[in-house]
Design an enzyme around this catalytic site. Structure first.
Site, PDB file in Angstrom:
ATOM      1  N   ARG A  17       3.109   4.580   0.835  1.00  0.00           N
ATOM      2  CA  ARG A  17       4.213   3.669   1.124  1.00  0.00           C
ATOM      3  C   ARG A  17       3.697   2.252   1.000  1.00  0.00           C
ATOM      4  O   ARG A  17       2.566   1.964   1.384  1.00  0.00           O
ATOM      5  CB  ARG A  17       4.769   3.901   2.527  1.00  0.00           C
ATOM      6  CG  ARG A  17       5.374   5.282   2.741  1.00  0.00           C
ATOM      7  CD  ARG A  17       5.796   5.489   4.193  1.00  0.00           C
ATOM      8  NE  ARG A  17       6.460   6.775   4.374  1.00  0.00           N
ATOM      9  CZ  ARG A  17       5.838   7.923   4.602  1.00  0.00           C
ATOM     10  NH1 ARG A  17       4.507   7.931   4.667  1.00  0.00           N
ATOM     11  NH2 ARG A  17       6.518   9.037   4.750  1.00  0.00           N
ATOM     12  N   GLY A  21       8.272   0.069  -1.850  1.00  0.00           N
ATOM     13  CA  GLY A  21       8.926   1.365  -1.773  1.00  0.00           C
ATOM     14  C   GLY A  21       7.942   2.486  -1.516  1.00  0.00           C
ATOM     15  O   GLY A  21       6.816   2.263  -1.077  1.00  0.00           O
ATOM     16  N   ASP A 132      -0.111  -9.907  -8.296  1.00  0.00           N
ATOM     17  CA  ASP A 132      -0.520  -9.236  -7.056  1.00  0.00           C
ATOM     18  C   ASP A 132      -1.705  -8.305  -7.311  1.00  0.00           C
ATOM     19  O   ASP A 132      -1.702  -7.149  -6.912  1.00  0.00           O
ATOM     20  CB  ASP A 132       0.658  -8.464  -6.453  1.00  0.00           C
ATOM     21  CG  ASP A 132       0.473  -8.187  -4.952  1.00  0.00           C
ATOM     22  OD1 ASP A 132      -0.371  -8.857  -4.327  1.00  0.00           O
ATOM     23  OD2 ASP A 132       1.173  -7.306  -4.427  1.00  0.00           O
TER      24      ASP A 132
END
Length: 309
Positions: A17, A21, A132
């Site tokens: 998780r 999502g 990221d």
């Protein structure tokens, strides 16, 4: 309990998780082939701008094919469900690998970072800036004799500028790995990913990132204002490359991920006999896991292997 995703896929157990999502182990209904499926959060699905971009950029996301990039196989829009279907990687993410080991030998750190930069170069060539790069988004393929880095979530990075997520988080990215110019809301360029790769290399060698600790805004300020603390015992040639990748001015960093990889490559053989360096001798209380600015820290993967997050 298994459930269907469209007419082509079946979702099995949850593998992890994250802020965007859940990730499921899945299979292709026709032949049973294994896949990983990221099902995006409802707040993303409810944003028409995100869904439109998701559909429009399907060909771009699926066109990137490189040994150091997790392959996007399909993009599914079904009612209230938005999902990215990816290849399933047999191994953990780099975060779990570091938790188990603390640091890795300099030659291994250079090789893994070089692979990351090679994958980034392919992503940049497709017009995608990841924004990221961090250990959680780097999977390790353990099926061969040596670890192979696989960059993932570059497709999600393309979706992360929709209105919904901007309202949720304000700043897109993870503060410990963010280039200083992103805190100023400047336009992202490939240089921001090169910077983040330099942070990952630093962490591989020292067991922590150079500006970790405290409030996310304090971390962002350190990126902008402070030099990265030197790593004791690190060979000067390797430190010089890290310092270049972590330059405050993006124009002073390597001009591309490919250039950064080429600069690191000759160091691998020269560092072959160097053992792992001692981890950062900081406080025994661990630094909290990094969270995206404006977001709570997310749970780690539920399973140690074979996932794409």
């Amino acid at each position: 309990m298994d459930r269907s995703l469209g007419s082509r896929y079946v979702l099995h157990e949850v593998l992890g998780r994250g802020a965007m999502g859940q990730v499921f182990a899945g299979s292709i209904r026709q032949d049973g082939g294994p896949v990983a499926v990221k099902v995006l959060k409802p707040e993303l699905v409810s944003d028409p701008e995100v869904v439109a971009r998701f559909v429009q950029e399907r060909a771009i996301l699926m066109s990137v094919s490189h040994p150091n990039v997790v392959r996007v196989l399909d993009l599914v829009v079904e009612g209230e469900t938005l999902a990215i279907v990816m290849e399933l990687i047999p191994g953990p993410d780099l975060r779990r690998h570091l938790r188990d080991r603390g640091t890795v030998a300099p030659a291994v750190a250079v090789r893994l970072t070089g692979q990351l930069l090679d994958g980034m170069a392919a992503v940049h060539a497709a017009g995608i800036i990841h924004r990221d790069i961090k250990p959680e988004n780097l999977l390790l393929d353990t099926s061969g004799d040596q670890l192979v880095v696989k960059l993932t979530d570059f497709g999600v990075a393309r979706l992360s500028y929709g209105a919904s997520l901007t309202k949720l988080s304000g700043v897109i990215g993870t503060p410990e790995y963010m280039a200083p110019e992103l805190a100023e809301h400047e336009t992202a360029t490939p240089a921001v990913d090169v910077y983040s790769a330099g942070i990952v290399l630093y962490e591989l060698l020292y067991g922590r990132t150079p500006f970790a600790g405290g409030h996310p805004l304090a971390v962002l300020r350190r990126h902008a204002d402070q030099a990265p603390p030197p790593i004791p015992g690190l060979p000067a040639a390797l430190w010089d490359q890290i310092a270049r990748m972590l330059a405050k001015d993006p124009r002073s960093r390597p001009r591309s991920a490919a250039e950064a990889a080429a600069a690191l490559a000759p160091l691998e053989s020269a560092l072959a006999t160097h053992p792992p360096l001692p981890p950062w001798p900081g406080p025994t209380t661990p630094v909290p896991p990094p969270a995206a600015a404006g977001q709570a820290a997310t749970e780690g993967p539920a399973e140690p292997a074979q996932h794409a997050t």
